[in-house]
Design a protein around this motif. Structure first.
Motif, PDB file in Angstrom:
ATOM      1  N   SER A 222       0.849  -1.196   0.000  1.00 46.74           N
ATOM      2  CA  SER A 222       0.000   0.000   0.000  1.00 46.74           C
ATOM      3  C   SER A 222       0.883   1.244   0.000  1.00 46.74           C
ATOM      4  O   SER A 222       0.860   2.056   0.936  1.00 46.74           O
ATOM      5  N   PRO A 223       1.695   1.408  -1.052  1.00 45.01           N
ATOM      6  CA  PRO A 223       2.672   2.506  -1.048  1.00 45.01           C
ATOM      7  C   PRO A 223       2.001   3.864  -1.202  1.00 45.01           C
ATOM      8  O   PRO A 223       0.989   4.012  -1.884  1.00 45.01           O
ATOM      9  N   ILE A 224       2.581   4.857  -0.541  1.00 46.26           N
ATOM     10  CA  ILE A 224       2.192   6.255  -0.736  1.00 46.26           C
ATOM     11  C   ILE A 224       3.470   7.065  -0.893  1.00 46.26           C
ATOM     12  O   ILE A 224       4.564   6.584  -0.579  1.00 46.26           O
ATOM     13  N   ARG A 225       3.345   8.286  -1.372  1.00 48.21           N
ATOM     14  CA  ARG A 225       4.526   9.122  -1.558  1.00 48.21           C
ATOM     15  C   ARG A 225       5.170   9.440  -0.208  1.00 48.21           C
ATOM     16  O   ARG A 225       4.485   9.507   0.812  1.00 48.21           O
ATOM     17  N   ALA A 226       6.492   9.621  -0.247  1.00 49.46           N
ATOM     18  CA  ALA A 226       7.235   9.815   0.992  1.00 49.46           C
ATOM     19  C   ALA A 226       6.731  11.031   1.770  1.00 49.46           C
ATOM     20  O   ALA A 226       6.543  10.967   2.991  1.00 49.46           O
ATOM     21  N   HIS A 227       6.487  12.152   1.079  1.00 56.76           N
ATOM     22  CA  HIS A 227       6.038  13.360   1.788  1.00 56.76           C
ATOM     23  C   HIS A 227       4.643  13.160   2.376  1.00 56.76           C
ATOM     24  O   HIS A 227       4.329  13.691   3.447  1.00 56.76           O
ATOM     25  N   MET A 228       3.817  12.361   1.688  1.00 59.89           N
ATOM     26  CA  MET A 228       2.491  12.080   2.223  1.00 59.89           C
ATOM     27  C   MET A 228       2.587  11.204   3.458  1.00 59.89           C
ATOM     28  O   MET A 228       1.823  11.380   4.423  1.00 59.89           O
ATOM     29  N   ALA A 229       3.532  10.267   3.467  1.00 57.82           N
ATOM     30  CA  ALA A 229       3.718   9.417   4.639  1.00 57.82           C
ATOM     31  C   ALA A 229       4.122  10.248   5.852  1.00 57.82           C
ATOM     32  O   ALA A 229       3.682   9.981   6.977  1.00 57.82           O
ATOM     33  N   VAL A 230       4.957  11.269   5.617  1.00 56.16           N
ATOM     34  CA  VAL A 230       5.374  12.150   6.718  1.00 56.16           C
ATOM     35  C   VAL A 230       4.171  12.908   7.265  1.00 56.16           C
ATOM     36  O   VAL A 230       3.986  13.028   8.491  1.00 56.16           O
ATOM     37  N   LEU A 231       3.331  13.421   6.370  1.00 56.01           N
ATOM     38  CA  LEU A 231       2.148  14.160   6.815  1.00 56.01           C
ATOM     39  C   LEU A 231       1.176  13.238   7.551  1.00 56.01           C
ATOM     40  O   LEU A 231       0.604  13.621   8.580  1.00 56.01           O
ATOM     41  N   VAL A 232       0.999  12.029   7.022  1.00 59.04           N
ATOM     42  CA  VAL A 232       0.095  11.077   7.675  1.00 59.04           C
ATOM     43  C   VAL A 232       0.629  10.694   9.044  1.00 59.04           C
ATOM     44  O   VAL A 232      -0.134  10.562  10.014  1.00 59.04           O
ATOM     45  N   TYR A 233       1.955  10.542   9.143  1.00 60.93           N
ATOM     46  CA  TYR A 233       2.512  10.210  10.451  1.00 60.93           C
ATOM     47  C   TYR A 233       2.318  11.367  11.434  1.00 60.93           C
ATOM     48  O   TYR A 233       2.122  11.135  12.633  1.00 60.93           O
ATOM     49  N   ALA A 234       2.364  12.590  10.932  1.00 59.70           N
ATOM     50  CA  ALA A 234       2.054  13.741  11.788  1.00 59.70           C
ATOM     51  C   ALA A 234       0.633  13.625  12.322  1.00 59.70           C
ATOM     52  O   ALA A 234       0.363  13.941  13.491  1.00 59.70           O
ATOM     53  N   GLY A 235      -0.283  13.163  11.463  1.00 64.83           N
ATOM     54  CA  GLY A 235      -1.648  12.938  11.922  1.00 64.83           C
ATOM     55  C   GLY A 235      -1.721  11.852  12.966  1.00 64.83           C
ATOM     56  O   GLY A 235      -2.496  11.939  13.928  1.00 64.83           O
ATOM     57  N   ALA A 236      -0.884  10.802  12.805  1.00 64.23           N
ATOM     58  CA  ALA A 236      -0.847   9.727  13.798  1.00 64.23           C
ATOM     59  C   ALA A 236      -0.306  10.239  15.127  1.00 64.23           C
ATOM     60  O   ALA A 236      -0.811   9.881  16.200  1.00 64.23           O
ATOM     61  N   VAL A 237       0.739  11.087  15.067  1.00 64.37           N
ATOM     62  CA  VAL A 237       1.288  11.672  16.295  1.00 64.37           C
ATOM     63  C   VAL A 237       0.240  12.550  16.971  1.00 64.37           C
ATOM     64  O   VAL A 237       0.116  12.560  18.201  1.00 64.37           O
TER      65      VAL A 237
ATOM     66  N   PRO B  14       4.057  18.806  15.954  1.00 69.35           N
ATOM     67  CA  PRO B  14       3.264  17.754  15.298  1.00 69.35           C
ATOM     68  C   PRO B  14       1.793  17.802  15.678  1.00 69.35           C
ATOM     69  O   PRO B  14       0.945  17.338  14.916  1.00 69.35           O
ATOM     70  N   LEU B  15       1.496  18.368  16.857  1.00 62.52           N
ATOM     71  CA  LEU B  15       0.094  18.490  17.256  1.00 62.52           C
ATOM     72  C   LEU B  15      -0.651  19.419  16.297  1.00 62.52           C
ATOM     73  O   LEU B  15      -1.747  19.097  15.814  1.00 62.52           O
ATOM     74  N   LEU B  16      -0.043  20.560  15.983  1.00 64.12           N
ATOM     75  CA  LEU B  16      -0.689  21.525  15.087  1.00 64.12           C
ATOM     76  C   LEU B  16      -0.712  21.019  13.650  1.00 64.12           C
ATOM     77  O   LEU B  16      -1.741  21.103  12.964  1.00 64.12           O
ATOM     78  N   LEU B  17       0.422  20.482  13.178  1.00 61.70           N
ATOM     79  CA  LEU B  17       0.475  19.957  11.811  1.00 61.70           C
ATOM     80  C   LEU B  17      -0.449  18.759  11.665  1.00 61.70           C
ATOM     81  O   LEU B  17      -1.196  18.650  10.686  1.00 61.70           O
ATOM     82  N   GLY B  18      -0.406  17.864  12.633  1.00 59.68           N
ATOM     83  CA  GLY B  18      -1.231  16.665  12.570  1.00 59.68           C
ATOM     84  C   GLY B  18      -2.708  16.955  12.637  1.00 59.68           C
ATOM     85  O   GLY B  18      -3.516  16.241  12.030  1.00 59.68           O
ATOM     86  N   ALA B  19      -3.090  18.012  13.366  1.00 60.70           N
ATOM     87  CA  ALA B  19      -4.510  18.373  13.437  1.00 60.70           C
ATOM     88  C   ALA B  19      -5.027  18.758  12.058  1.00 60.70           C
ATOM     89  O   ALA B  19      -6.135  18.375  11.669  1.00 60.70           O
ATOM     90  N   GLY B  20      -4.216  19.498  11.308  1.00 64.17           N
ATOM     91  CA  GLY B  20      -4.614  19.865   9.946  1.00 64.17           C
ATOM     92  C   GLY B  20      -4.718  18.661   9.038  1.00 64.17           C
ATOM     93  O   GLY B  20      -5.666  18.537   8.249  1.00 64.17           O
ATOM     94  N   VAL B  21      -3.747  17.754   9.148  1.00 67.14           N
ATOM     95  CA  VAL B  21      -3.762  16.536   8.324  1.00 67.14           C
ATOM     96  C   VAL B  21      -4.965  15.671   8.666  1.00 67.14           C
ATOM     97  O   VAL B  21      -5.663  15.168   7.772  1.00 67.14           O
ATOM     98  N   ALA B  22      -5.215  15.491   9.966  1.00 67.70           N
ATOM     99  CA  ALA B  22      -6.344  14.662  10.390  1.00 67.70           C
ATOM    100  C   ALA B  22      -7.667  15.248   9.908  1.00 67.70           C
ATOM    101  O   ALA B  22      -8.564  14.514   9.470  1.00 67.70           O
ATOM    102  N   SER B  23      -7.789  16.563   9.973  1.00 68.04           N
ATOM    103  CA  SER B  23      -9.020  17.212   9.505  1.00 68.04           C
ATOM    104  C   SER B  23      -9.210  17.023   8.005  1.00 68.04           C
ATOM    105  O   SER B  23     -10.304  16.719   7.538  1.00 68.04           O
TER     106      SER B  23
END
Length: 345
Positions: free
Chosen positions: A70-85, A323-332
């Motif tokens: 289930s590959p995704i682009r590297a930058h997207m994985a970083v953003l998604v991980y921010a959402g996980a954090v 990561p809380l602020l960045l991840g909140a945007g990604v999660a939304s």
């Protein structure tokens, strides 16, 4: 206000209360004074290390998802991980409480099954323990060599390091050795609960027993695939180790910013040990992690308590709030995309 939101608010109130007590004990005026005199260049570098830490751990997720097909682009994985954090930082018990939401974010971003997303985040979180043990052992070895005596707080660190070094490998071995028995047990225990929820939740048809078993088996199969892929394991552990080095460097630079340079071995020890406090029933371990970090810094160095508290606040401000602020945007954003996709179906 629903129960989940009330629990989250209560958790943050509790975390702020613990932080307030910590700062009050070490001295409010001295802590604020140390923060105001912090070196701005060092603060910028702390922020840069926080970004690098999040990037390396996001790349660990990227590596695992690629191995799971289930590959995704590297930058997207970083953003998604921010959402996980973000999900870990707003739920009690840290990673244990945030993984279900993290799995949902990953499955939405990678357009894959929920079980695959859960296996991915579980694998990444488990991989993070391995370098943390290595760093903690190395740091503890050098710290104890230079210590005059094994004080009470350093003894606590010894117990924590021993728990990481012994408990984790034993648990991992037993879990892998009896993985099929564990799978059958999980299926047996979760099936009646999920079936009950299916009959209770409106407009949700309960899945069949065979469907539940197949989904749980797919989760264990994904874990098995990662565990037997040596290339993915080494790559994931490498990214994880770089991330831990960034976290240790962030705390070291935070101390340097307030005028105190300490041995690198000290931060290699206290950062992994402090992360254990994320298992407390506070959002992301907030309050508990800061308290453990300050306690260990004071017991292993000559840094005054107020200065240690100011450095820890700088370090946690970069590695928790960013990561809380960045991840909140990604999660939304991912939540909105998921809702839109459901509306189209």
């Amino acid at each position: 206000m629903d129960g989940n939101r009330a629990a989250t608010v209560a958790g943050f109130v509790g975390a702020l209360a613990v932080l307030a007590v910590l700062v009050w004990v070490v001295g409010v005026d001295r802590t604020v004074s140390a923060l105001l005199t912090a070196d701005p260049v060092a603060l910028v570098l702390v922020g840069a290390l926080a970004v690098l830490w999040l990037t390396t751990w996001g790349l660990a997720l990227w590596s695992v998802l690629r191995a799971l097909g289930s590959p995704i682009r590297a930058h997207m994985a970083v953003l998604v991980y921010a959402g996980a954090v973000f999900s870990n930082n707003v739920t009690p018990f840290g990673q244990a409480g945030g993984e279900p939401l993290s799995a949902l974010l990953i499955s939405s971003a990678a357009d894959t099954e929920y079980e695959t997303g859960l296996a991915a985040i579980a694998s990444v979180d488990t991989a993070h323990f391995v370098p943390s043990v290595a760093f903690a052992i190395a740091g503890f070895t050098f710290v104890t060599v230079g210590a005059v005596q094994l004080g009470r707080n350093l003894a606590f660190a010894a117990v924590a390091v021993a728990a990481l070094a012994v408990g984790l490998p034993v648990a991992g071995f037993l879990g892998w050795r009896y993985r099929y028995e564990l799978e059958h047990t999980v299926v047996r225990l979760l099936t009646p609960v999920i079936r009950w929820l299916g009959h209770t939740v409106p407009k949700w048809s309960p899945p069949t027993t065979a469907t539940i078993a197949a989904r749980i088996e797919s989760f264990f199969a994904a874990i098995d695939r990662i565990a037997t892929d040596r290339r993915t394991l080494l790559q994931t552990l490498g990214f994880s180790g770089l991330g831990w080095a960034c976290l240790a460097g962030s705390l070291w630079l935070s101390l340097y910013a307030v005028g105190h340079a300490v041995p690198v071995s000290t931060t290699l020890l206290v950062v992994p040990v402090g992360s254990i406090a994320s298992l407390t029933p506070l959002p992301g371990g907030s309050g508990a992690i800061e308290t453990v970090l300050v306690t260990l810094l004071v017991s292993t160095t000559a840094v005054p308590a107020a200065v240690a508290a100011s450095a820890v606040l700088i370090h946690r401000g970069a590695t928790y709030l960013f990561p809380l602020l960045l991840g909140a945007g990604v999660a939304s954003a991912l939540g909105a995309d998921h809702a839109a996709a459901n509306a189209r179906e």
